[in-house]
Design an enzyme around this catalytic site. Structure first.
Site, PDB file in Angstrom:
ATOM      1  N   HIS A  95      -3.409   0.605  -3.433  1.00 12.21           N
ATOM      2  CA  HIS A  95      -3.462  -0.444  -2.408  1.00 12.21           C
ATOM      3  C   HIS A  95      -2.381  -1.480  -2.719  1.00 12.21           C
ATOM      4  O   HIS A  95      -1.801  -1.474  -3.810  1.00 12.21           O
ATOM      5  CB  HIS A  95      -4.836  -1.107  -2.408  1.00 12.21           C
ATOM      6  CG  HIS A  95      -5.900  -0.293  -1.739  1.00 12.21           C
ATOM      7  ND1 HIS A  95      -7.153  -0.783  -1.485  1.00 12.21           N
ATOM      8  CD2 HIS A  95      -5.897   0.969  -1.259  1.00 12.21           C
ATOM      9  CE1 HIS A  95      -7.886   0.130  -0.890  1.00 12.21           C
ATOM     10  NE2 HIS A  95      -7.148   1.210  -0.741  1.00 12.21           N
ATOM     11  N   ASP A 104      -8.386   4.867   4.164  1.00 12.31           N
ATOM     12  CA  ASP A 104      -7.954   3.836   3.220  1.00 12.31           C
ATOM     13  C   ASP A 104      -9.102   2.946   2.780  1.00 12.31           C
ATOM     14  O   ASP A 104      -9.145   2.510   1.637  1.00 12.31           O
ATOM     15  CB  ASP A 104      -6.828   2.993   3.837  1.00 12.31           C
ATOM     16  CG  ASP A 104      -6.091   2.191   2.789  1.00 12.31           C
ATOM     17  OD1 ASP A 104      -5.479   2.811   1.895  1.00 12.31           O
ATOM     18  OD2 ASP A 104      -6.135   0.949   2.859  1.00 12.31           O
ATOM     19  N   CYS A 121     -10.269  -5.395  -0.913  1.00  9.54           N
ATOM     20  CA  CYS A 121     -11.411  -4.484  -0.962  1.00  9.54           C
ATOM     21  C   CYS A 121     -12.108  -4.602  -2.322  1.00  9.54           C
ATOM     22  O   CYS A 121     -11.670  -5.342  -3.206  1.00  9.54           O
ATOM     23  CB  CYS A 121     -10.928  -3.049  -0.741  1.00  9.54           C
ATOM     24  SG  CYS A 121     -10.023  -2.359  -2.151  1.00  9.54           S
ATOM     25  N   GLU A 173      -2.496  -4.680  -3.464  1.00 10.64           N
ATOM     26  CA  GLU A 173      -2.765  -5.501  -4.648  1.00 10.64           C
ATOM     27  C   GLU A 173      -2.601  -4.690  -5.929  1.00 10.64           C
ATOM     28  O   GLU A 173      -2.037  -5.172  -6.919  1.00 10.64           O
ATOM     29  CB  GLU A 173      -4.185  -6.090  -4.591  1.00 10.64           C
ATOM     30  CG  GLU A 173      -4.436  -6.991  -3.404  1.00 10.64           C
ATOM     31  CD  GLU A 173      -4.983  -6.267  -2.182  1.00 10.64           C
ATOM     32  OE1 GLU A 173      -5.625  -6.933  -1.355  1.00 10.64           O
ATOM     33  OE2 GLU A 173      -4.780  -5.035  -2.037  1.00 10.64           O
ATOM     34  N   SER A 190      -7.699  -9.156   3.366  1.00  8.82           N
ATOM     35  CA  SER A 190      -8.826  -9.415   2.477  1.00  8.82           C
ATOM     36  C   SER A 190      -8.984  -8.271   1.462  1.00  8.82           C
ATOM     37  O   SER A 190      -9.001  -7.105   1.852  1.00  8.82           O
ATOM     38  CB  SER A 190     -10.092  -9.561   3.331  1.00  8.82           C
ATOM     39  OG  SER A 190     -11.198  -9.922   2.560  1.00  8.82           O
ATOM     40  N   ASN A 193       0.852  -1.178   0.000  1.00 10.09           N
ATOM     41  CA  ASN A 193       0.000   0.000   0.000  1.00 10.09           C
ATOM     42  C   ASN A 193       0.897   1.240   0.000  1.00 10.09           C
ATOM     43  O   ASN A 193       1.726   1.404   0.883  1.00 10.09           O
ATOM     44  CB  ASN A 193      -0.918  -0.033   1.224  1.00 10.09           C
ATOM     45  CG  ASN A 193      -1.945   1.060   1.200  1.00 10.09           C
ATOM     46  OD1 ASN A 193      -1.611   2.227   1.110  1.00 10.09           O
ATOM     47  ND2 ASN A 193      -3.209   0.674   1.293  1.00 10.09           N
ATOM     48  N   CYS A 228      -9.708  -3.659  -5.331  1.00 10.46           N
ATOM     49  CA  CYS A 228      -8.707  -4.680  -5.627  1.00 10.46           C
ATOM     50  C   CYS A 228      -9.357  -5.957  -6.139  1.00 10.46           C
ATOM     51  O   CYS A 228      -8.818  -6.626  -7.026  1.00 10.46           O
ATOM     52  CB  CYS A 228      -7.852  -4.935  -4.394  1.00 10.46           C
ATOM     53  SG  CYS A 228      -6.899  -3.461  -3.916  1.00 10.46           S
TER      54      CYS A 228
END
Length: 150
Positions: free
Chosen positions: A50, A142, A79, A52, A77, A39, A82
């Site tokens: 982010h 975020d 979002c 990912e 996990s 991130n 992503c």
């Protein structure tokens, strides 16, 4: 611990050391990391960087077959944003470090045929719990929470 989840954790720690949010990710194809990231929203003043998304950016353009055969590892996990990228690029397998501090769009991914495995890794949980306790406003920014009291 799996070497690829460890690489994602290393990315998360690097992000934290840079003053950012401790979420890391790697994309693995044929047993090697083709993209890694963390991130960088704070560091780059980005609306979308982010962990990912950073890993996708660093993997760069890949043939569709590469992404379809890849596994994405992420410490948290994914979002909605992503998860959308995971679906767009056809990633079929996602390994999640933890979803106790944040439950993203795992059910959406599963409903679209993505295999999602959640490890509940204590290191990942600890990184996020500590960060959220220390920086709740930054964390809420975020994940798109405007007013945490609601």
């Amino acid at each position: 611990m799996d070497e690829f989840m460890q690489a994602a954790i290393d990315e998360a720690r690097q992000g934290l050391a840079e003053g950012g949010i401790p979420i890391g990710s790697v994309i693995v194809h044929d047993g090697r990391i083709i993209g890694r990231g963390h991130n960088r929203r704070v560091q780059q003043g980005s609306a979308i960087r982010h962990g990912e998304m950073d890993a996708f950016e660093n993997a760069g353009r890949q043939p569709a077959a590469v992404y379809r055969a890849a596994t994405l590892y992420t410490t948290l996990s994914p979002c909605a944003m992503c998860s959308g990228a995971i679906l767009l690029y056809g990633i079929r397998r996602v390994i999640v470090g933890e979803n106790q501090t944040f439950l993203g769009e795992e059910e959406l991914l599963r409903s679209r045929g993505v295999s999602v495995e959640v490890l509940q890794d204590e290191t990942c949980i600890g990184l996020m719990r500590d960060f959220i306790a220390a920086s709740p406003q930054l964390w809420n920014e975020d994940i798109g929470v405007v007013d945490a009291s609601r």
